[in-house]
Design a protein around this motif. Structure first.
Motif, mmCIF file in Angstrom:
data_model
loop_
_atom_site.group_PDB
_atom_site.id
_atom_site.type_symbol
_atom_site.label_atom_id
_atom_site.label_comp_id
_atom_site.label_asym_id
_atom_site.label_seq_id
_atom_site.Cartn_x
_atom_site.Cartn_y
_atom_site.Cartn_z
ATOM 1 N N TYR A 132 0.750 -1.327 0.062
ATOM 2 C CA TYR A 132 -0.014 -0.227 -0.077
ATOM 3 C C TYR A 132 0.975 1.244 -0.066
ATOM 4 O O TYR A 132 0.669 2.222 -0.521
ATOM 5 C CB TYR A 132 -0.968 -0.078 1.345
ATOM 6 C CG TYR A 132 -2.200 0.683 1.148
ATOM 7 C CD1 TYR A 132 -2.993 0.582 -0.050
ATOM 8 C CD2 TYR A 132 -2.146 1.602 1.978
ATOM 9 C CE1 TYR A 132 -4.151 1.314 -0.149
ATOM 10 C CE2 TYR A 132 -3.578 2.395 1.745
ATOM 11 C CZ TYR A 132 -4.376 2.183 0.647
ATOM 12 O OH TYR A 132 -5.834 3.002 0.717
ATOM 13 N N ALA A 133 2.030 1.114 0.715
ATOM 14 C CA ALA A 133 2.880 2.251 0.716
ATOM 15 C C ALA A 133 3.611 2.512 -0.659
ATOM 16 O O ALA A 133 3.973 3.728 -0.872
ATOM 17 C CB ALA A 133 4.081 2.120 1.871
ATOM 18 N N ALA A 134 3.697 1.579 -1.438
ATOM 19 C CA ALA A 134 4.169 1.534 -2.747
ATOM 20 C C ALA A 134 3.526 2.654 -3.677
ATOM 21 O O ALA A 134 4.059 2.876 -4.627
ATOM 22 C CB ALA A 134 4.692 -0.019 -3.231
ATOM 23 N N ILE A 135 2.282 2.620 -3.449
ATOM 24 C CA ILE A 135 1.513 3.329 -4.434
ATOM 25 C C ILE A 135 1.830 4.818 -4.327
ATOM 26 O O ILE A 135 2.168 5.282 -5.647
ATOM 27 C CB ILE A 135 -0.063 3.099 -4.065
ATOM 28 C CG1 ILE A 135 -0.588 1.802 -3.968
ATOM 29 C CG2 ILE A 135 -0.982 4.151 -4.961
ATOM 30 C CD1 ILE A 135 -2.010 1.446 -3.528
ATOM 31 N N PRO A 136 1.791 5.529 -3.228
ATOM 32 C CA PRO A 136 2.613 6.888 -3.226
ATOM 33 C C PRO A 136 3.902 6.868 -3.809
ATOM 34 O O PRO A 136 4.191 7.935 -4.575
ATOM 35 C CB PRO A 136 2.409 7.357 -1.969
ATOM 36 C CG PRO A 136 2.039 6.360 -1.059
ATOM 37 C CD PRO A 136 1.483 5.115 -1.948
ATOM 38 N N ALA A 137 4.589 5.776 -3.764
ATOM 39 C CA ALA A 137 6.042 5.973 -4.004
ATOM 40 C C ALA A 137 6.033 5.792 -5.598
ATOM 41 O O ALA A 137 6.861 6.526 -6.104
ATOM 42 C CB ALA A 137 6.790 4.776 -3.404
ATOM 43 N N LEU A 138 5.188 5.086 -6.242
ATOM 44 C CA LEU A 138 5.060 4.813 -7.708
ATOM 45 C C LEU A 138 4.773 6.260 -8.389
ATOM 46 O O LEU A 138 5.221 6.798 -9.086
ATOM 47 C CB LEU A 138 4.103 3.695 -7.908
ATOM 48 C CG LEU A 138 4.030 3.531 -9.468
ATOM 49 C CD1 LEU A 138 5.218 3.118 -10.165
ATOM 50 C CD2 LEU A 138 2.914 2.490 -9.710
ATOM 51 N N LEU A 139 3.609 6.818 -7.717
ATOM 52 C CA LEU A 139 3.236 8.054 -8.214
ATOM 53 C C LEU A 139 4.019 9.116 -8.104
ATOM 54 O O LEU A 139 4.190 10.209 -8.969
ATOM 55 C CB LEU A 139 1.708 8.600 -7.436
ATOM 56 C CG LEU A 139 0.614 7.416 -7.457
ATOM 57 C CD1 LEU A 139 -0.404 8.107 -6.707
ATOM 58 C CD2 LEU A 139 0.191 7.376 -9.036
ATOM 59 N N MET A 247 15.531 5.016 -3.568
ATOM 60 C CA MET A 247 15.372 5.495 -2.104
ATOM 61 C C MET A 247 13.837 5.715 -1.628
ATOM 62 O O MET A 247 13.527 5.406 -0.658
ATOM 63 C CB MET A 247 16.128 6.707 -1.691
ATOM 64 C CG MET A 247 15.865 7.344 -0.397
ATOM 65 S SD MET A 247 16.584 6.060 1.039
ATOM 66 C CE MET A 247 18.189 5.453 0.334
ATOM 67 N N VAL A 248 13.126 6.379 -2.563
ATOM 68 C CA VAL A 248 11.719 6.647 -2.580
ATOM 69 C C VAL A 248 11.158 5.394 -2.248
ATOM 70 O O VAL A 248 10.246 5.209 -1.157
ATOM 71 C CB VAL A 248 11.296 7.383 -3.419
ATOM 72 C CG1 VAL A 248 9.605 7.579 -3.401
ATOM 73 C CG2 VAL A 248 11.637 8.981 -3.652
ATOM 74 N N PHE A 249 11.227 4.338 -3.123
ATOM 75 C CA PHE A 249 10.622 3.113 -2.768
ATOM 76 C C PHE A 249 11.001 2.267 -1.562
ATOM 77 O O PHE A 249 10.298 1.870 -0.699
ATOM 78 C CB PHE A 249 10.796 2.035 -3.993
ATOM 79 C CG PHE A 249 9.907 2.354 -5.099
ATOM 80 C CD1 PHE A 249 8.662 1.762 -5.081
ATOM 81 C CD2 PHE A 249 10.186 3.066 -6.160
ATOM 82 C CE1 PHE A 249 7.839 1.849 -5.940
ATOM 83 C CE2 PHE A 249 9.252 3.313 -7.174
ATOM 84 C CZ PHE A 249 8.093 2.656 -7.144
ATOM 85 N N PHE A 250 12.262 2.467 -1.302
ATOM 86 C CA PHE A 250 12.865 1.728 -0.116
ATOM 87 C C PHE A 250 12.363 2.411 1.234
ATOM 88 O O PHE A 250 11.628 1.714 2.047
ATOM 89 C CB PHE A 250 14.495 1.771 -0.190
ATOM 90 C CG PHE A 250 15.155 1.624 1.392
ATOM 91 C CD1 PHE A 250 15.258 0.039 1.595
ATOM 92 C CD2 PHE A 250 15.537 2.475 2.158
ATOM 93 C CE1 PHE A 250 15.712 -0.232 2.661
ATOM 94 C CE2 PHE A 250 16.065 2.093 3.517
ATOM 95 C CZ PHE A 250 16.301 0.469 3.711
ATOM 96 N N ALA A 251 12.388 3.789 1.341
ATOM 97 C CA ALA A 251 11.691 4.259 2.674
ATOM 98 C C ALA A 251 10.203 3.988 2.817
ATOM 99 O O ALA A 251 9.867 3.759 3.851
ATOM 100 C CB ALA A 251 12.222 6.029 2.731
ATOM 101 N N PHE A 252 9.488 4.297 1.697
ATOM 102 C CA PHE A 252 8.081 4.077 1.650
ATOM 103 C C PHE A 252 7.709 2.699 2.108
ATOM 104 O O PHE A 252 6.929 2.468 2.876
ATOM 105 C CB PHE A 252 7.392 4.484 0.331
ATOM 106 C CG PHE A 252 6.820 5.659 0.242
ATOM 107 C CD1 PHE A 252 5.710 5.985 1.056
ATOM 108 C CD2 PHE A 252 7.111 6.931 -0.410
ATOM 109 C CE1 PHE A 252 5.050 7.449 1.226
ATOM 110 C CE2 PHE A 252 6.750 8.000 -0.288
ATOM 111 C CZ PHE A 252 5.506 8.153 0.305
ATOM 112 N N MET A 253 8.320 1.654 1.563
ATOM 113 C CA MET A 253 8.108 0.292 1.646
ATOM 114 C C MET A 253 8.463 -0.149 3.156
ATOM 115 O O MET A 253 7.690 -0.887 3.678
ATOM 116 C CB MET A 253 8.555 -0.497 0.434
ATOM 117 C CG MET A 253 7.714 -0.192 -0.680
ATOM 118 S SD MET A 253 8.447 -1.491 -2.190
ATOM 119 C CE MET A 253 7.577 -2.778 -1.685
#
Length: 370
Positions: A132-139, A247-253
C-alpha cells in the motif's frame, strides 16, 4: 510596514538540539495547565490523574505497552522516510491495510490452525502495508506527484475499504448483524508476554526489536548513510551514485511494512478480530512520536511511551473528572506544535524587517512617459 523573516543560523546549538524535546514537553505542560484551568479543573489534580494514575499498577503498565507498541513501530518506519526527506503521511492507511491483509488468513480459512498461522499473518501484514505504501512511491517517482497528498488520501480509501469488508463480505454470519468478522482462533492470536499480570503481548517486543534494527541500519550500514545523504543533499547523493527513485521506494516500503506489522499485531493481539475501527489514530500520532524522538529509533521508544501515556491519561481524566477524551488529542497537537516550533528556532532565527511601500508616480511624469 514590517514583516518577519526566518534566517538560517550558520550553526545550530547542540545543547538546545538535545534539550528541544524536553523544552517542548515543558511548554506542553504549561499550556495544558492553562487548558485545565479554563475547563474549571485544578491543574495539579488533573496532571496527577493524567500522568501518574495510569501507571500506578502493574496491569496499567501492560496497557501502556499495548498503546506504545504500534506508535513505536510506525514511528520507527516514518523516521527513515523523514530522514530521507520523503513525507509519508499515510501510515494510518498502511496500518489498516496491514491489519486487513494479515487477517485474511483466519477470516477466509478459519479451519487452518497450527504454528504457521501467526507467522504467516505477520508476514502478510507487512507485505500488505508495504504494497500500500508503494502506491504513493510509484506516483511520486513516475508522475512527480506530491507524496503528502497521495499518501494522506489513501488513508481514507483504506478506512472505507475496511468498513465495507466488515459490513459486507467478511461480516460474521453468526455475529447478530454486528459489523465485525469472526473471532480469530487461538492459533491466530498474538501471545501475551506475562498473562498473570496483564495483557501486554509480543507486539511490544516487535517494536523494540524494530527500533534496534533500524538504529543499526541508520548508524552502522551503508543504506543508512545513503538515506542521510539523500535527505540532506539530493544533489550530493546523485554525484555519489545513489538512486533517488530507489530510495523513495525503499523508505516508503520499509515504513509501510512496519506500519502493516503494527496493524496486524494490534488486530491479532489487543482486538482479536476485524471491526470498522482498529486504530484510534496511531498512524497520525506516530508522526509526533517520530519528531519527539528526534528521528532517532532509540529516542522514538521513549517518545512512544510518552504519547501512549496521553491516550491512557485522556481516558483517566474522562472517567475521573468528566472531561472529554478529546483532551488527549489536544495534548498531542500541542506537543507536536511545540516540538516543531522548538526545532524551527534551533535552525532559524526570527528577523524583523521593515520595508517601504512602493510610491506611485505622479500624473505629470506619467504623461511625459506617454
Amino acid at each position: 510596514m514590517m514583516r518577519l523573516e526566518l534566517v538560517k543560523r550558520p550553526q545550530r546549538s547542540m545543547l538546545f538540539s538535545a534539550l528541544s524535546p524536553f523544552i517542548a514537553f515543558a511548554l506542553t505542560i504549561v499550556a495544558g495547565a492553562i487548558l485545565f484551568a479554563l475547563l474549571g479543573v485544578n491543574p495539579l489534580k488533573a496532571f496527577q490523574i493524567y500522568f501518574l494514575e495510569p501507571v500506578s499498577q502493574v496491569w496499567q503498565l501492560h496497557e501502556l505497552a499495548i498503546k506504545a507498541a504500534p506508535l513505536i513501530l510506525i514511528a520507527v518506519g516514518l523516521s527513515v522516510c523523514y530522514r530521507a526527506n520523503i513525507w509519508n503521511i499515510g501510515a494510518e492507511g498502511q496500518f489498516i491495510l496491514g491489519g486487513i491483509v494479515g487477517s485474511s488468513i483466519p477470516v477466509l480459512f478459519p479451519q487452518f490452525e497450527g504454528p504457521l498461522v501467526l507467522p504467516l499473518m505477520l508476514l502478510f501484514g507487512m507485505v500488505g502495508g508495504a504494497a500500500y505504501a508503494a502506491i504513493p512511491a510509484l506516483l511520486k517517482t513516475r508522475f512527480n506527484t506530491n507524496e503528502i497528498l497521495t499518501s494522506l488520501m489513501l488513508v481514507y480509501v483504506a478506512q472505507l475499504f475496511l468498513d465495507w469488508l466488515v459490513r459486507g463480505p467478511w461480516r460474521d454470519p453468526k455475529g447478530f448483524n454486528f459489523p465485525q468478522t469472526i473471532q480469530f482462533n487461538d492459533s491466530a492470536i498474538l501471545p501475551e508476554l506475562m498473562p498473570a499480570s496483564g495483557r501486554a503481548n509480543w507486539g511490544f517486543v516487535f517494536a523494540l526489536v524494530a527500533a534496534v534494527l533500524v538504529w543499526i541500519l541508520m548508524s552502522r550500514m551503508l543504506k543508512g548513510f545513503e538515506v542521510r545523504v539523500l535527505g540532506s543533499s539530493p544533489r550530493a547523493g546523485r554525484f555519489a551514485g545513489f538512486g533517488i527513485n530507489r530510495m523513495v521506494f525503499f523508505a516508503f516500503m520499509l515504513s509501510g511494512a512496519l506500519a502493516g506489522l503494527a496493524g496486524i499485531s494490534e488486530v491479532s493481539g489487543a482486538i482479536g478480530q476485524l471491526q470498522p475501527v482498529i486504530s484510534p489514530g496511531y498512524g497520525f500520532a506516530a508522526i509526533i512520536v517520530a519528531f519527539l524522538g528526534r528521528l532517532n529509533p532509540l529516542g522514538i521508544v521513549a517518545a512512544g511511551l510518552v504519547l501512549a501515556l496521553t491516550y491512557l491519561g485522556g481516558e483517566a481524566v474522562q472517567s475521573a473528572l468528566g472531561i472529554s477524551d478529546k483532551v488527549a488529542r489536544v495534548f498531542q497537537g500541542m506537543l507536536l506544535f511545540f516540538v516543531l516550533g522548538c526545532d524551527t528556532l534551533i535552525h532559524y532565527r526570527i528577523r524583523l524587517i521593515g520595508f517601504a511601500a512602493p510610491k506611485l508616480e505622479s500624473a505629470p511624469k506619467l504623461e511625459e512617459a506617454r
